[in-house]
Design an enzyme around this catalytic site. Structure first.
Site, PDB file in Angstrom:
ATOM      1  N   GLU A 172      12.815 -36.483 -37.240  1.00 24.31           N
ATOM      2  CA  GLU A 172      12.438 -36.849 -36.010  1.00 24.31           C
ATOM      3  C   GLU A 172      11.558 -38.010 -36.306  1.00 24.31           C
ATOM      4  OE1 GLU A 172      14.234 -32.969 -35.526  1.00 24.31           O
ATOM      5  OE2 GLU A 172      12.532 -33.796 -36.642  1.00 24.31           O
ATOM      6  N   GLY A 211      10.355 -37.249 -50.873  1.00 24.82           N
ATOM      7  CA  GLY A 211      10.508 -38.668 -50.468  1.00 24.82           C
ATOM      8  C   GLY A 211      11.524 -39.265 -51.531  1.00 24.82           C
ATOM      9  N   GLU A 212      12.302 -38.370 -52.197  1.00 22.28           N
ATOM     10  CA  GLU A 212      13.123 -39.046 -53.305  1.00 22.28           C
ATOM     11  C   GLU A 212      14.814 -39.022 -52.843  1.00 22.28           C
ATOM     12  OE1 GLU A 212      11.568 -39.689 -57.345  1.00 22.28           O
ATOM     13  OE2 GLU A 212      11.777 -37.686 -56.816  1.00 22.28           O
TER      14      GLU A 212
END
Length: 435
Positions: A64, A309-310
């Site tokens: 979101e 984050g990968e």
């Protein structure tokens, strides 16, 4: 009657404060909360309020927060400040990576009267926006009492949630009657919000279709590809407890056909990496962990990408992706991200969080649904041995994402009438389409 029910809810929240402190401490010990920012969960701000007009936007978690970032940027470009609240550590870490001047992140306070009053008294927002299905009675009633407009954007209301709110009777009417605007993902969602008593409702489509593709480091992708070589590879993304077990069973089923198969697992919560690695070893398989710098060798059967984050790296690396949270009762995760990156997408059937999107992709050939490890193994085998079919599946998914774009513009236009008056001309141009 409505006020009595709401008063009861608010009273329970006040008396639950000692329990919430205990609950929060347990979450800290479990690595699910930031102990240095404990006060935020109880409405105590960790940053000063900036001068001028301010919009409060609340997004539950990573998906979101990523989806609403273009809306955040539009508000900031218009000269507004934005306080963005989320409820998870991973979402906070993702927001921290976004470099936008005027954006402040806070953890959302627990929905009790003392917490929410502290939060609102400090930030004094001129407009509140919640994303998708974030409906909290105390928050909404306090906004109403203070005369702060509230909009729900990318609104989502499942049939189950709709029935549950209907059973709440007058409480439901009191809560949804205090919502000024709902910009829903679909006509069906809009109808449900309207039936529950929300104010103006409209259907914009899903703003997640307008999201930018996940970023990735090309050098990292190249290095991992060199380690993998020509081995067949597939990815299980955003997996949950109980689901990794089924992924490992799938790997075992595929073993006789693909003895050099590499399965990559990206857990939804990277902190579970050690537990998942132990489970892999319990299956008698060799595992390499990204968080500890392990390389992929010819002996590696499972590569555990337990970092944050990968995902973009692994979507780029793997042509076949199973979307997690769908073989266990989580509700599924965002299949639009791998679709944007030309992945052939598989999922289980428990996808209520993205029901309309999954239905469309399944119906129009943009994703395949499987029920269990045996079916998943069969589908992966088919796509590995028929790369033309995998490519066609991936291409169709990309086309569906492109066709669904446009919801962001519609959302900004719908918000225009309730934007704070001090918003600059640039933001109003973005939200109204005026030039």
């Amino acid at each position: 009657m409505a006020s009595a029910l709401l008063t009861a809810y608010r009273t329970v929240g006040v008396t639950a404060t000692p329990f919430l402190r205990f609950f929060h401490q347990r979450r800290v010990r479990a690595g699910k909360e930031d102990p240095a920012r404990r006060g935020e969960r109880f409405g105590i701000a960790s940053q000063p309020r900036p001068a001028g007009k301010l919009v409060w936007i609340h997004a539950a978690s990573v998906g979101e927060a990523n989806a609403v970032m273009p809306v955040v940027k539009a508000m900031l470009d218009g000269g507004l400040s934005v306080v963005l609240t989320t409820g998870t550590l991973t979402s906070a870490q993702v927001v921290a990576q976004v470099q936008l001047e005027g954006l402040i992140h806070q953890f959302v306070p627990y929905d009790t009267l003392p917490n929410m009053r502290r939060f609102l008294s400090h930030w004094q927002p001129d407009l509140a926006i919640t994303v998708e299905s974030e409906i909290w009675p105390v928050m909404i009633s306090e906004l109403k009492q203070r005369g702060i407009p509230l909009a729900v954007i990318n609104g989502r209301m499942s049939e189950t949630s709709f029935r549950n709110w209907q059973r709440a009777g007058n409480l439901s009417k009191a809560v949804f009657g205090a919502v000024d605007l709902v910009v829903a993902q679909s006509a069906e969602d809009a109808r449900r919000f309207e039936a529950l008593g929300a104010g103006a409702t409209c259907n914009s489509g899903n703003i997640k279709f307008d999201g930018q593709p996940l970023s990735y480091d090309a050098a990292v992708v190249a290095a991992l590809q060199q380690e993998i070589g020509e081995r067949p590879v597939w990815l299980a993304a955003s997996t949950h407890p109980g689901e990794e077990t089924q992924i490992l069973e799938t790997h075992q089923l595929l073993g006789p056909r693909f003895p050099d198969l590499l399965t990559i697992i990206v857990p939804r919560h990277p902190k579970r990496g050690d537990l998942i690695a132990q489970e892999v070893k319990g299956f008698g398989m060799s595992v390499a962990k990204r968080s500890t710098g392990d390389s992929i060798t010819t002996q590696t059967q499972v590569y555990l990408a337990d970092t944050l984050g990968e995902l973009g790296v692994f979507y780029k690396l793997c042509p076949i992706v199973f979307m997690g949270g769908s073989l266990v009762p989580i509700g599924g995760h965002n299949l639009l991200e791998p679709a944007q990156m030309h992945c052939a997408i598989l999922s289980g059937g428990k996808t209520t969080n993205f029901a309309a999107v999954y239905r469309q992709f399944n119906r129009e050939g943009g994703a395949l649904k499987v029920a269990n490890p045996a079916a998943l193994a069969e589908a992966v085998e088919r796509l590995l041995t028929h790369p033309d079919e995998a490519d066609a599946l991936a291409l169709k998914a990309q086309e569906l994402v492109a066709a669904g774009a446009g919801a962001l513009d519609q959302t900004l236009k719908a918000l225009a009438p309730i934007l704070p008056e001090a918003v600059s001309g640039k933001a109003r141009e973005q939200s109204t389409g005026e030039v």
